[in-house]
Design an enzyme around this catalytic site. Structure first.
Site, PDB file in Angstrom:
ATOM      1  N   SER A 113       0.807  -1.210   0.000  1.00  0.00           N
ATOM      2  CA  SER A 113       0.000   0.000   0.000  1.00  0.00           C
ATOM      3  C   SER A 113       0.851   1.277   0.000  1.00  0.00           C
ATOM      4  CB  SER A 113      -0.956  -0.039   1.191  1.00  0.00           C
ATOM      5  OG  SER A 113      -1.904   0.979   1.109  1.00  0.00           O
ATOM      6  N   ASP A 166      -2.254   6.551  -3.329  1.00  0.00           N
ATOM      7  CA  ASP A 166      -1.106   5.875  -2.732  1.00  0.00           C
ATOM      8  C   ASP A 166      -0.583   4.882  -3.773  1.00  0.00           C
ATOM      9  OD1 ASP A 166      -3.223   4.090  -2.608  1.00  0.00           O
ATOM     10  OD2 ASP A 166      -2.631   3.258  -0.672  1.00  0.00           O
ATOM     11  N   ASP A 194      -5.890   2.249  -3.336  1.00  0.00           N
ATOM     12  CA  ASP A 194      -7.121   2.203  -2.540  1.00  0.00           C
ATOM     13  C   ASP A 194      -7.356   3.544  -1.836  1.00  0.00           C
ATOM     14  OD1 ASP A 194      -5.093   1.797  -0.734  1.00  0.00           O
ATOM     15  OD2 ASP A 194      -5.925  -0.028   0.145  1.00  0.00           O
ATOM     16  N   ASP A 218      -0.958   1.689  -4.284  1.00  0.00           N
ATOM     17  CA  ASP A 218      -1.823   0.644  -4.833  1.00  0.00           C
ATOM     18  C   ASP A 218      -3.238   1.122  -5.138  1.00  0.00           C
ATOM     19  OD1 ASP A 218      -2.312   0.854  -2.056  1.00  0.00           O
ATOM     20  OD2 ASP A 218      -3.286  -1.099  -2.063  1.00  0.00           O
TER      21      ASP A 218
HETATM   22 MG    MG Z   1      -3.269   1.461  -0.241  1.00  0.00          MG
END
Ligand code: MG
Length: 432
Positions: A89, A227, A231, A229
């Protein structure tokens, strides 16, 4: 092994190929159809390949969708038994992790994670014979995710200029394309995936967004940052100011006319004052928000860190969907004007680093100290939250890193400063 964000740790120390192989075997013993993807970290292919070997050896069929955002894996998971994402993340380059998703896009619960851990602990993997080894193939999943969001959103009326900072992560191949499809004029920033994160750490917080803010000002454009990734999603206005996520929670909730929202214990009391909906607070971590949303049939969930859950689309915090939703909202109303109407209650967030055992020892002492304070409400869903008439304090161990997180909010600046200093001193004292 599994925390609120799946497995997360330093590569080749905590998150190793050996561990990934074990997780792969355990998942392959439980699930038969698996979709897997990864972020661009230097270690992601190493971890993914070990995990895939484990899955195949226990007879699971694997579809590898390659370098994708986490919400893309979660969105694809509906066609499989589970989705697995290799990512840490927003953490720095040396970290990696494994996050597992249910078919509805939510992260697996701690209970489900416990089943995987049990198989590993008790060596209960079900290896198959040579002729039952799982099949493996590559597929593209990005277009389907884009089309799924677009079908819900469609295009915009007004031409909008948007700068998108992908933080050298895996949204590089999705958000800019989606927003262009919607009709935006997109300027990309840090949109070459690179696990060294040369521009800044891939966490969309104030200190990492200087470039984005400058370009927004120079181009008179609004900005969006993810960020690593995807999410998470945050917004910067044309003057280069980062919009507080708590304010964005209010604006989103009003825009979609949410009646039943779920937010974490570290979110502002300003939300309670300005959103006319039932509000439920849960532990920090998107899996807890998703779980509660399902339980109470909530219609909107969000976290102060910039995760947004729209259950009508997915139970995964989908930063790409959220970006599109924001653009749609900005097309229909003056979002930044709405944001300006909301007050900023002074809030201070920070953390104190300490090793995990020290933190464990210190928490009961901290609780004792906090209970000496003058509070009217006490919440223990996650860490310790003491609510006073005009302020609240939250002290909790981080779920992903060796630190204690501290949040203090009050309606007045001086009160926050005073409380903050007192609390910081107290926490340091308890850690000694
Ligand atoms: Mg993330």
């Amino acid at each position: 092994m599994f925390g609120s964000s799946g497995i997360r740790g330093i590569v080749n120390e905590e998150v190793t190929p050996e561990l990934a192989l074990k997780v792969g075997k355990a998942c392959g013993s439980l699930y038969k159809k698996v979709v897997i993807g990864n972020d661009p970290r230097t270690s992601s292919l190493m971890i993914k390949n070990a995990l895939v070997a484990g899955l195949l050896s226990c007879g699971a069929d694997v579809v590898d969708i390659g370098l994708v955002s986490t919400p893309t894996v979660a969105y694809s998971a509906k066609k499989y038994d589970i989705g697995i994402m290799i990512t840490a993340s927003h953490n720095p380059s040396e970290y990696n992790g494994i996050k597992i998703f249910n078919r509805d896009g939510s992260g697996i619960s701690l209970k489900e994670a416990g089943r995987i851990e049990e198989i590993i602990r008790e060596n209960k993997e079900k290896h198959v014979r040579w002729n039952e080894i799982g099949g493996y193939k590559n597929e593209d999943a990005i277009e389907e995710h884009i089309n799924g969001i677009f079908a819900d959103m469609e295009g915009i009326e007004n031409k909008m200029k948007v700068v998108v900072d992908c933080s050298n992560g895996s949204t590089s191949n999705i958000t800019p394309y989606l927003l262009r499809k919607m009709g935006c004029m997109v300027i990309t920033l840090n949109a070459q995936p690179d696990g060294y994160f040369p521009a800044h750490d891939p966490e969309p917080v104030e200190e990492n967004l200087h470039q984005l803010k400058n370009i927004c000002r120079a181009e008179n454009a609004m900005g969006i940052a993810h960020d690593c990734d995807g999410d998470r999603m945050v917004v910067v206005d044309k003057n280069g100011n980062l919009i507080e996520n708590d304010k964005l929670i209010v604006v989103f909730a009003k825009y979609i006319n949410a009646r039943n929202i779920v937010i974490p214990v570290d979110s502002s009391m300003m939300i309670d004052d300005y959103v006319d909906a039932r509000i439920t607070r849960t532990r920090v971590g998107d899996i807890f928000i998703s779980e509660m949303l399902k339980k109470i049939k909530g219609d909107f969930g969000a976290e102060t860190s910039g995760t947004w859950i729209f259950p009508s689309f997915s139970y995964c915090p989908d930063g790409i969907y959220a970006a599109a939703k924001f653009i749609k909202m900005a097309d229909e109303m003056d979002v930044f004007e709405e944001v300006k109407k909301l007050p900023s209650y002074p809030i201070k967030r920070g953390s104190v680093k300490a090793d995990k055992n020290k933190i464990k020892e210190a928490m009961p002492k901290i609780e004792e100290e906090m209970k000496k304070m003058d509070f009217v409400n006490w919440i223990e869903t996650d860490g310790l939250r003491a609510e006073m008439e005009d302020a609240w304090i939250l002290i909790r161990p981080s779920g992903t890193e060796p630190k204690i997180r501290i949040t203090v909010e009050a309606k007045e600046r001086r009160r926050v400063e005073k409380l903050w200093n007192d609390v910081l001193k107290m926490v340091r004292r308890c850690l000694k």
